[in-house]
Design an enzyme around this catalytic site. Structure first.
Site, PDB file in Angstrom:
ATOM      1  N   THR A 138      -2.127   1.876  -7.846  1.00 45.14           N
ATOM      2  CA  THR A 138      -3.340   2.447  -8.459  1.00 45.14           C
ATOM      3  C   THR A 138      -2.986   3.475  -9.526  1.00 45.14           C
ATOM      4  O   THR A 138      -3.581   3.494 -10.615  1.00 45.14           O
ATOM      5  CB  THR A 138      -4.224   3.088  -7.374  1.00 45.14           C
TER       6      THR A 138
ATOM      7  N   GLU B  38       1.666  -7.777   3.149  1.00 45.89           N
ATOM      8  CA  GLU B  38       1.431  -6.906   4.307  1.00 45.89           C
ATOM      9  C   GLU B  38       1.936  -7.561   5.587  1.00 45.89           C
ATOM     10  O   GLU B  38       1.641  -8.738   5.872  1.00 45.89           O
ATOM     11  CB  GLU B  38      -0.060  -6.590   4.461  1.00 45.89           C
TER      12      GLU B  38
ATOM     13  N   SER C 106      -5.470   4.554  -0.762  1.00 49.54           N
ATOM     14  CA  SER C 106      -5.104   3.137  -0.740  1.00 49.54           C
ATOM     15  C   SER C 106      -6.262   2.265  -1.226  1.00 49.54           C
ATOM     16  O   SER C 106      -7.396   2.402  -0.770  1.00 49.54           O
ATOM     17  CB  SER C 106      -4.730   2.732   0.688  1.00 49.54           C
TER      18      SER C 106
ATOM     19  N   SER D 153       0.839  -1.200   0.000  1.00 50.38           N
ATOM     20  CA  SER D 153       0.000   0.000   0.000  1.00 50.38           C
ATOM     21  C   SER D 153       0.872   1.248   0.000  1.00 50.38           C
ATOM     22  O   SER D 153       1.791   1.379   0.801  1.00 50.38           O
ATOM     23  CB  SER D 153      -0.892  -0.002   1.243  1.00 50.38           C
TER      24      SER D 153
END
Length: 1004
Positions: free
Chosen positions: A109, A388, A159, A104
């Protein structure tokens, strides 16, 4: 190889590192980041470092630089990967995919947006309206999905809290004709809870801060995020996000995509319902559970378009069917709160999935027949969460990290497979590469009956009270001997793990400790059937359509629904199968620091990401003994100038033979291998040496080409100028001849014309003959004048010369020169016929005495005498003297002035008849002609012209001045004569003034 960048920017491709080590990899990555080069290749993989600043490298000009180019032809860029995927799809008719991964805040994106924008920019060159509509909807769908699926976290202001895979369909011409979006594992727990410093999904804040007051009133919402429990944590955070502008952009995007007004309104109502649910509180009255703020129930009833009692009942009771019996079981406060939160999460997730489904309904390819329209090819873009590791890792992190294990396995397998296939095709021996095969970790999670997901599902199906500790016991029992799993029970001395809570998985990216707290509830993902029936029975058709399972009867027996982990596992297996059948391209995103600084490169932070993205493994696989490979024609095209055997073109049997000759002449034949269609270079040093030699030769070639081209241009310019000069000369000769012929034709018979050709129109001359035309006109005018004059009598000739002299002297100064009438000269006979005989006798006597030949001019005048008085006199001008006569004394001569004593004449520019004769002895004669017949006749022009003509015939000079006032000398004293017009003045007259004299003339 990418367009050769200076080594001050580091290596543009990690494959070209001298030594494949973590230190060299990180050093090159840091150098390129600090120099503003955020993209680097690993073969055909792009490593992207988030710059945390706007960069001017995505405009239309940059798009054109990468359009249709090979990867190695331009510096590393996202556009290069997008173009490679597009070319493979269009040229080879192959389905391709671009996999974007990273944690993230690493820029996944944004990378997916730029890839979509590039594909949109290079397609549909003919601007077909339908294709433009599809492109616009595909781009707008990003805006909508970001609003409902993205949130501000401590790592990233935008995010993605879900995984997204988008297929873009192209027709046989390579234009987009539709698409399909798949979403994975929305982080719905964020709806009810956020960490300190984070926000819920953007959509809530956009509604609260950007919606108009009328909309907020209609859904019973106030414009304050802090008023709602579910979002108040995020509502207190200050950020650079413009929720107001984003609300308008999302609303417009939904309209462009094709959402109806009712559908958009239903979305707002669902968001409002969730906000109000968060404010619901429960209490007890004895053994009865109550809703403490019952007004909220009324609001929920309006928003859900259902009955108030049904809303209250579903919140406080649960309907349980035992055989044919139906029992209503009242919730405890804890169960009611759980049900409320479960409803909020489920409604948001269902709404999000419905939005994705609606977009798919609109953008999917319709009425496409492969037999008619050709094969439908696909480019897939995968933007999915990265690995993560948090302080507290729960069910969501478990699923996300499993997803990354699957994708890493696919990545290594596909890269290895591609390398092995290429070596096999080229006939190069394959060298075994040691790499970490994470299949063992994938099996640990997903293996049937033995994997962690199976153990979790088994724990959820246990009869009786099911707890997270039961799940942990199951893991410890079945996975005790697994090398990649441990817990505190299996490692009692490991104090980093808590008893009955934590377990550790040794992932390919590093060890991760998970807490089992919440695993069972999140896996079951329980939503009471009462809520489904409540929403299905809504009178809102959009909301009703989102909950089709609510139509089941209470007693109807259904299959046990799949758990959240199993659903996610199945979706991952399906995704990997989908990606495996496509030609993959990869974008690996790296986050340089946690403070969003464009200058800071945190070494440890970045190294951890490099490790868990497996980038060093990727470099080792790609190198496989050879740092660089290229097809013979393209290699030759780039380096042929280095060798005399290949420049400018070789005469050998094949390109392969030419490449061998080139490398042998450079002394590199021991550092290369020759495949069937490609040359393989072992060390980067050889490649850099080739590039240096090429750069040196390019300079020489450029200088040579400049010299040749400049010479060519000069010769071409000279030829053009010479040809233009020849054409110009010929054209000029033609125009001159044409003009002279035309003049000759028009003026051929002018001698026989009455006006001697005066009315003949002159032809327009060419520019070069304009001065010649002026001279020709002058010659004609002189001839015309001579033709007229030679037919005149001597008297007429004298008069014409006088008129010409007068005209030349007074042209532009006086209006009436008397040129249109005959000039008589001696006017006394006409003006004073009664005394004409006396004047004749006197003039005859003067002629005998002074021997003059002819009278030039005579007229009655008003003059000023030596006593400054005005008196009437007559002026007689002969070819020798100027006589003053007294008309009252039989024209007795008063005084005469020899003409040789006259030096000039002054007249005024007006209509008056004032004349000043200037003499050598400064005794000027000032007179005004009067007694004229007819009265308005002007004789000034005749007097001046006659005198000038006479003086010219005697080769003497006469100065003519036109001025107002007139300066003169009277008896040696300078004075000024001013002309004034007076209304009541009948005859001209002089009066004395301080400066001289004033001539008053009639002012009619």
């Amino acid at each position: 190889m990418a367009e050769h960048e200076s080594l001050e920017f580091g290596k543009a491709d990690f494959v070209l590192l001298d030594n494949v080590s973590m230190d060299e990899f990180m050093g090159n990555l840091k150098l390129r980041f600090e120099k503003g080069r955020i993209y680097t290749y690993i073969g055909e993989v792009v490593v992207s470092v988030n710059p945390y600043r706007a960069m001017n490298i995505y405009g239309r000009e940059i798009v054109e630089q990468y359009k249709g180019r090979e990867l190695y032809e331009r510096p590393p860029h996202l556009f290069a990967i997008a173009d490679a995927a597009y070319k493979a799809m269009k040229r080879r008719n192959k389905d391709t995919c671009i996999v974007i991964s990273g944690e993230s805040g690493a820029g996944k994106t944004e990378a997916s947006k730029y890839i979509m924008q590039y594909i949109a920019a290079i397609t549909n060159p003919n601007q077909r309206a339908e294709v433009e509509r599809v492109k616009n909807m595909l781009l707008k769908s990003n805006c909508v999905l970001e609003a409902f699926g993205n949130a501000k976290t401590n790592r990233n202001d935008n995010s993605s809290r879900f995984g997204k895979y988008m297929d873009i369909n192209f027709d046989f011409k390579g234009d987009p004709i539709g698409g399909h979006i798949s979403n994975y594992l929305l982080e719905k727990s964020r709806v009810i809870f956020q960490q300190e410093g984070e926000r819920s999904f953007h959509s809530f804040y956009q509604l609260l801060r950007g919606a108009p007051e009328s909309l907020l009133r209609s859904i019973h919402i106030q414009k304050d995020p802090k008023a709602y429990n579910y979002v108040k944590v995020g509502g207190q955070i200050k950020s650079g996000i413009n929720d107001n502008a984003d609300f308008k952009a999302v609303a417009d995007a939904m309209k462009v995509i094709g959402f109806t007004g009712d559908e958009i309104q239903t979305v707002y109502k669902i968001l409002a319902t969730i906000l109000h649910l968060g404010n619901l509180t429960f209490g007890t009255d004895g053994d009865v559970t109550l809703i403490e703020n019952s007004k909220v129930v009324s609001v929920l009833k309006d928003l859900l378009s259902t009955k108030e009692e049904n809303v209250e009942k579903s919140l406080l009771y649960r309907t349980v069917a035992t055989g044919r019996d139906v029992i209503e079981k009242q919730h405890t406060v804890q169960e009611a709160s759980y049900g409320r939160d479960a409803l909020a999460k489920a409604m948001y997730e269902r709404m999000f999935c419905w939005i994705v489904s609606r977009i798919n309904d609109i953008i999917e390819v319709k009425n496409y027949d492969a037999n008619i329209h050709g094969k439908n090819t696909v480019i897939g873009v995968l933007d999915i969460y990265g690995f993560e590791i948090f302080q507290n890792n729960s069910f969501e992190q478990f699923c996300i990290n499993y997803c990354n294990e699957k994708l890493q396995q696919l990545f290594i397998q596909l890269v290895l497979k591609q390398e092995q296939e290429e070596y096999q095709r080229e006939g190069i021996p394959w060298k075994h590469i040691d790499y970490f095969n994470n299949q063992i970790i994938v099996d640990l999670v997903e293996q049937q009956h033995k994997g962690m997901i199976s153990i979790l599902d088994e724990a959820c199906m246990n009869v009786g009270k099911v707890t997270d500790e039961v799940f942990l016991q199951g893991l410890n029992g079945k996975l005790a001997k697994h090398a990649h799993y441990t817990s505190r029970k299996l490692a009692p001395t490991d104090k980093t793990l808590e008893f009955d809570r934590d377990f550790r998985i040794r992932h390919y990216a590093g060890d991760v400790v998970y807490s089992v707290v919440g695993f069972i509830d999140k896996n079951k993902d329980t939503l009471f059937q009462d809520f489904k029936r409540l929403l299905y029975n809504s009178s809102n058709p959009v909301l009703r359509g989102m909950w089709p399972e609510g139509k089941l009867r209470i007693t109807e027996v259904t299959k046990r629904p799949l758990t959240a982990a199993t659903l996610f596992k199945n979706s991952m297996i399906s995704l990997v199968e989908n990606l495996a059948c496509k030609e993959p391209y990869y974008v690996r995103c790296i986050k340089p620091n946690d403070v969003k600084s464009p200058l800071l490169f945190e070494h440890q932070r970045c190294q951890h990401q490099v490790e868990y993205l497996g980038l060093l493994e990727n470099v080792r696989v790609r190198r496989a003994g050879f740092a660089y490979r290229q097809t013979y024609p393209r290699f030759l095209q780039r380096y042929k100038m280095i060798s005399e055997f290949t420049w400018p073109n070789h005469s050998l049997g094949s390109d392969k033979a030419a490449v061998k000759s080139l490398l042998k002449s450079c002394g590199f034949e021991h550092d290369v291998a020759y495949g069937n269609t490609k040359v393989f270079i072992r060390t980067p040093r050889t490649l850099f040496s080739l590039e240096e030699q090429r750069a040196e030769m390019v300079k020489r070639i450029v200088l040579f080409l400049q010299k040749v081209w400049r010479g060519t241009l000069a010769r071409m310019r000279y030829r053009r100028m010479r040809a233009a000069l020849i054409i110009l000369r010929a054209y000029r000769r033609y125009k001159v001849k044409s003009y002279i012929k035309e003049v000759n034709r028009r003026f051929k018979n002018i001698k026989n014309m009455k006006d001697y050709g005066r009315r003949v129109k002159w032809p327009t001359p060419p520019k070069v003959l304009r001065k010649f035309e002026e001279a020709l006109r002058s010659i004609y005018n002189r001839w015309w004048a001579w033709t007229l004059i030679k037919s005149l009598s001597p008297e007429q000739t004298l008069q014409v010369r006088a008129k010409v002299a007068g005209f030349e002297a007074l042209k532009g100064h006086r209006t009436d020169l008397g040129l249109q009438r005959a000039w008589e000269g001696n006017y006394l006979k006409r003006d004073s016929p009664g005394t004409a005989s006396s004047f004749t006798l006197v003039s005859s006597e003067l002629q005998r005495r002074d021997k003059f030949m002819r009278v030039l001019f005579s007229c009655n005048v008003r003059k000023i005498n030596r006593f400054n008085k005005a008196e009437d006199r007559t002026v007689l001008i002969t070819d020798r003297h100027l006589y003053k006569m007294d008309p009252l004394k039989q024209y007795k001569p008063m005084k005469s002035i020899p003409l040789y004593n006259v030096t000039g004449v002054s007249v005024s520019p007006g209509k008056d008849q004032l004349v000043v004769f200037h003499t050598k002895d400064s005794r000027d004669l000032v007179v005004c002609l009067q007694g004229l017949v007819p009265p308005n006749e002007s004789r000034i022009g005749e007097l001046v012209g006659t005198l000038l003509s006479h003086f010219k015939s005697e080769k003497r000079k006469l100065q003519v001045n036109v001025a107002s006032p007139i300066q003169c000398s009277m008896n040696g004293r300078k004075c000024t004569i001013i002309v004034e017009a007076k209304i009541n003045q009948s005859q001209p007259d002089f009066t004395k003034s301080r400066a001289g004299y004033i001539l008053s003339v009639p002012g009619n």
